[in-house]
Enzyme design. Sequence first.
Site, PDB file in Angstrom:
ATOM      1  N   ASP A 309       1.169  -1.093   0.392  1.00 54.70           N
ATOM      2  CA  ASP A 309       0.004  -0.018  -0.110  1.00 54.70           C
ATOM      3  C   ASP A 309       1.107   0.888  -0.309  1.00 54.70           C
ATOM      4  O   ASP A 309       2.177   1.115   0.203  1.00 54.70           O
ATOM      5  CB  ASP A 309      -0.841  -0.355   1.555  1.00 54.70           C
ATOM      6  CG  ASP A 309      -1.515   1.305   1.415  1.00 54.70           C
ATOM      7  OD1 ASP A 309      -2.924   1.732   0.798  1.00 54.70           O
ATOM      8  OD2 ASP A 309      -1.765   2.026   2.332  1.00 54.70           O
ATOM      9  N   ASP A 502      -1.468  -0.880   5.659  1.00 51.70           N
ATOM     10  CA  ASP A 502      -1.780  -0.533   7.208  1.00 51.70           C
ATOM     11  C   ASP A 502      -3.126   0.320   7.747  1.00 51.70           C
ATOM     12  O   ASP A 502      -3.440   0.761   9.162  1.00 51.70           O
ATOM     13  CB  ASP A 502      -1.116   1.251   7.074  1.00 51.70           C
ATOM     14  CG  ASP A 502      -1.502   2.269   7.135  1.00 51.70           C
ATOM     15  OD1 ASP A 502      -1.170   2.202   5.633  1.00 51.70           O
ATOM     16  OD2 ASP A 502      -1.095   3.242   7.262  1.00 51.70           O
ATOM     17  N   ASP A 506      -6.961  -2.049   4.274  1.00 51.93           N
ATOM     18  CA  ASP A 506      -6.101  -2.911   3.432  1.00 51.93           C
ATOM     19  C   ASP A 506      -6.543  -4.567   4.559  1.00 51.93           C
ATOM     20  O   ASP A 506      -5.752  -5.296   4.044  1.00 51.93           O
ATOM     21  CB  ASP A 506      -4.637  -2.538   4.022  1.00 51.93           C
ATOM     22  CG  ASP A 506      -4.281  -1.203   3.666  1.00 51.93           C
ATOM     23  OD1 ASP A 506      -4.589  -1.441   2.105  1.00 51.93           O
ATOM     24  OD2 ASP A 506      -3.676  -0.449   4.001  1.00 51.93           O
TER      25      ASP A 506
END
Length: 608
Positions: A309, A502, A506
């Site tokens: 990410d 995080d 996600d």
Amino acid sequence: MSTWQLLLVYLVPYLIAGFGTLKEAAEGIAHGDVFNEDFLMSIATIGALSIGFFPGAESQFPEAVFVMLFFQIGELFEHYAEGKSRDSIAHLMDLRPDTVRVLRDGVAQLVTPEQVGVGEQIEIHPGERVPIDAVIEEGHTTLNTSALTGESMPVEAEIGDEVLSGSVNISGLLRCRTTKSFGESTVSKIIHLVEDANEHKSRSETFITRFAHVYTPIVVGLAVALAIIPPLVMAFSEHSFQMALFGAQFPTWFYRALMFLVISCPCALVLSVPLSFFGGIGGASRHGVLVKGANFIDVLAKTDTVVFDKTGTLTEGRFQVVAVHPDQYDEHQLLHLAAHVEHFSTHPIGAALRDAFPNEATDGCQVSDVEEIAGQGICAKVGENKVCVGNGKLMDAIGVSWHDCGETGTIVHVAVDGIYVGHVVISDVIREDSAVAVSNLRSLGVQRLVMLTGDREASAEEVARTLGLDEWHAQLLPGEKLQEVERLKEADGSSTVAFVGDGINDAPVLARADVGIAMGGLGSDAAIDAADVVLMDDHPSKIALAVRIARKTVRIARQNVIFAIGVKVLVLVLAALGIATMWMAVFADVGVTVIAVLNAMRTLKMNY
């Protein structure tokens, strides 16, 4: 003391240590899963208890007890290493609203989300989460959508704009018309994605279980053959079946078969292999990497694709001033004015400007007539000057000629008394550690490094090119990130994919990847719950460290497997030939176990 009396004495500790194993073996037989490690441990120890009743044979009661005890210690390590289950998604429930303020006949009523239908009008106050997907009918505001997209930049919303459940209403009172039922809203879908991903995520058996399914039937079959075939061959050669059953040869070969089982008892593997993984987990934890189970050590060791990410993982996740471009004033003066205008703003851009000019609150300048213009910026009097700080729309609205900037980021323009004086570039900066993380993963032979983000294409491209990633995909919602991970997994059926994230958005991807890695220091609780590995200090370079620890751990475990099987096969052959002594049997069992355990303990001492 007679053999029967000794048996009764040793049965007490044997049953205390081995009742669970015996029960598991019996349940395995009942369910058709006969050849597992519990079955082999049970039949080997029962054989050890039986040896002493044959003529001329020494009792092996202590052996049976200690073998079972070793097995239980190994099981304890295995369970401890696995840790608590990550199936719970309780932290996701923080996004689920308990009540919704719905307007019926002009009166606001608090009801449960399930009681709100499509097309009803709801009211959302500043600071509240959007409970159900809806369209704004009255009001304008700034929305914090980080819970959904993972991006910290707030989004301006006005009449006609869609607001998604799970986002936070920062500034304005909103009246919205729901477009979906609660069960079909964004938050509910995210929760469903996590549940679905957990159900489909493979949980391969541990090496010991897989090995025992092959090893156990072979050993048991060889032991039975060793006990029956030689006496039968000898008896038939002498034309006496009775001699095969009751002659001197049968107890001899039966004794060898039972010793064969004792030697073949896999306690060295059952104890040392989980201990190797446990040591690897402990070594990782000392370096700030929490691995939630031994099976994820094995998966980490095979990882060849890492998907990141962006915001909060490769970047800091907070906005900073990265460039100041004055037209008339110097940089200090430009920041001075912008910071004062944003003095009372709760917007992250305002916070970034104040951080860049930290002494603005103590320099004596007076700020008055503050006017916030939704979706554009803020105007205020700083001393005797009217200063406007905002985007291009604000400059157009006050009739100021402005120019754009070629740098990537959010451009904040500044005008003083109707004259354009420059702009400030604000951006989410790349972590200092990110380049090291990419370099270290490359050096470990990781083949593909990919970035997925909900941010704009330009921002994603700049980060990806700066870090030298293989590919990137921008402007993705949580479900689309999940689809990208699925694509990467299906592109090459042999790939092992790790995902690093995080945010709450996600969590579904963390759960679906072969191994999910969460940034634990600042990451959301839901991401940490869904992940298999947690980086406790938010340093992405620890990903390469985790892979390196995993590979060394697996290497030591394999050394133990090869050593234990090699010695046992050698002594088993000698036992079948009648050459092996009881001392050899003890070494093949206890000695090999001690050596393998000492080797496994190297995982606790290694420098990574």
